[in-house]
Design a protein around this motif. Sequence first.
Motif, PDB file in Angstrom:
ATOM      1  N   ASN A  55      -0.034  -2.402   4.137  1.00  0.00           N
ATOM      2  CA  ASN A  55       0.843  -1.692   3.836  1.00  0.00           C
ATOM      3  C   ASN A  55       0.660  -0.109   4.280  1.00  0.00           C
ATOM      4  O   ASN A  55      -0.493   0.410   4.212  1.00  0.00           O
ATOM      5  N   SER A  56       1.590   0.208   5.187  1.00  0.00           N
ATOM      6  CA  SER A  56       1.527   1.431   5.867  1.00  0.00           C
ATOM      7  C   SER A  56       1.351   2.934   5.036  1.00  0.00           C
ATOM      8  O   SER A  56       1.125   3.949   5.423  1.00  0.00           O
ATOM      9  N   ASN A  57       1.731   2.605   3.665  1.00  0.00           N
ATOM     10  CA  ASN A  57       1.540   3.809   2.880  1.00  0.00           C
ATOM     11  C   ASN A  57       0.504   3.792   2.086  1.00  0.00           C
ATOM     12  O   ASN A  57       0.052   4.896   1.349  1.00  0.00           O
ATOM     13  N   LEU A  58      -0.745   3.080   2.550  1.00  0.00           N
ATOM     14  CA  LEU A  58      -2.068   3.075   1.968  1.00  0.00           C
ATOM     15  C   LEU A  58      -2.957   4.448   2.670  1.00  0.00           C
ATOM     16  O   LEU A  58      -2.504   4.863   3.771  1.00  0.00           O
ATOM     17  N   SER A  59      -3.683   4.841   1.917  1.00  0.00           N
ATOM     18  CA  SER A  59      -4.543   6.146   2.441  1.00  0.00           C
ATOM     19  C   SER A  59      -5.515   5.522   3.473  1.00  0.00           C
ATOM     20  O   SER A  59      -5.464   4.408   3.566  1.00  0.00           O
ATOM     21  N   GLU A  60      -5.976   6.367   4.379  1.00  0.00           N
ATOM     22  CA  GLU A  60      -7.153   5.894   5.441  1.00  0.00           C
ATOM     23  C   GLU A  60      -8.042   4.814   4.700  1.00  0.00           C
ATOM     24  O   GLU A  60      -8.478   3.939   5.286  1.00  0.00           O
ATOM     25  N   GLN A  61      -8.527   5.284   3.782  1.00  0.00           N
ATOM     26  CA  GLN A  61      -9.934   4.709   3.090  1.00  0.00           C
ATOM     27  C   GLN A  61      -9.338   3.269   2.452  1.00  0.00           C
ATOM     28  O   GLN A  61      -9.918   2.379   2.708  1.00  0.00           O
ATOM     29  N   ASP A  62      -7.792   3.246   1.839  1.00  0.00           N
ATOM     30  CA  ASP A  62      -7.473   2.084   1.344  1.00  0.00           C
ATOM     31  C   ASP A  62      -7.080   1.152   2.439  1.00  0.00           C
ATOM     32  O   ASP A  62      -7.048  -0.120   2.332  1.00  0.00           O
ATOM     33  N   ARG A  63      -6.646   1.606   3.444  1.00  0.00           N
ATOM     34  CA  ARG A  63      -6.401   0.882   4.793  1.00  0.00           C
ATOM     35  C   ARG A  63      -7.627  -0.108   5.446  1.00  0.00           C
ATOM     36  O   ARG A  63      -7.547  -1.085   5.513  1.00  0.00           O
ATOM     37  N   LEU A  64      -8.683   0.855   5.476  1.00  0.00           N
ATOM     38  CA  LEU A  64     -10.017   0.163   5.879  1.00  0.00           C
ATOM     39  C   LEU A  64     -10.414  -0.908   4.745  1.00  0.00           C
ATOM     40  O   LEU A  64     -10.595  -2.033   5.135  1.00  0.00           O
ATOM     41  N   LEU A  65     -10.185  -0.640   3.527  1.00  0.00           N
ATOM     42  CA  LEU A  65     -10.804  -1.623   2.461  1.00  0.00           C
ATOM     43  C   LEU A  65      -9.797  -2.789   2.563  1.00  0.00           C
ATOM     44  O   LEU A  65     -10.123  -4.162   2.500  1.00  0.00           O
ATOM     45  N   CYS A  66      -8.432  -2.449   2.729  1.00  0.00           N
ATOM     46  CA  CYS A  66      -7.361  -3.543   2.951  1.00  0.00           C
ATOM     47  C   CYS A  66      -7.803  -4.695   3.952  1.00  0.00           C
ATOM     48  O   CYS A  66      -7.663  -5.726   3.808  1.00  0.00           O
ATOM     49  N   CYS A  67      -7.915  -4.020   4.941  1.00  0.00           N
ATOM     50  CA  CYS A  67      -8.070  -4.644   6.239  1.00  0.00           C
ATOM     51  C   CYS A  67      -9.530  -5.395   6.184  1.00  0.00           C
ATOM     52  O   CYS A  67      -9.467  -6.740   6.652  1.00  0.00           O
ATOM     53  N   ALA A  68     -10.340  -4.865   5.623  1.00  0.00           N
ATOM     54  CA  ALA A  68     -11.975  -5.609   5.420  1.00  0.00           C
ATOM     55  C   ALA A  68     -11.594  -6.707   4.547  1.00  0.00           C
ATOM     56  O   ALA A  68     -12.221  -7.948   4.547  1.00  0.00           O
TER      57      ALA A  68
END
Length: 142
Positions: A55-68
């Motif tokens: 989701n492109s609307n996630l914060s930078e930290q949440d993007r990292l956690l989501c990708c992980a």
Amino acid sequence: MSEIKNTVNKLINKYKTRDPFEMAEELGIWIYETDLGNIEGHYMYAKRKKVFFINSNLSEQDRLLCCAHELGHALLHTKSNVYFNNSRTFFNQFRHENEADEFAAELILNDNLLSNYEGFPLEVISNCEQIPLKYLNFKFNK
């Protein structure tokens, strides 16, 4: 040491990074960032290709956690199809989600994070570091 922690440590040593985006690139995984509404991310395996939707609307930290988290699915549950399993079978997705969360926690969080917060509960650390509590629990409350 858990099997997931061992797997993560091998990946970190091999790719010399904890960044899930860099690892995914090295592994040839395609990542698409787009507006997914209420969904944080999704892993798909089709025609021998691994793909993440984040989701492109996630914060930078949440993007990292989501990708992980999605990287955990890609490496631990390569051919699992979440949508098929949830709609067509009695397969319990809960275990796979927990394993992907544990993978993400091991990848993103350093083992020495708690040394900066000696005596503080995980809830306080979660607020200070802007890390969802579930990841701190997976990493430090086994």
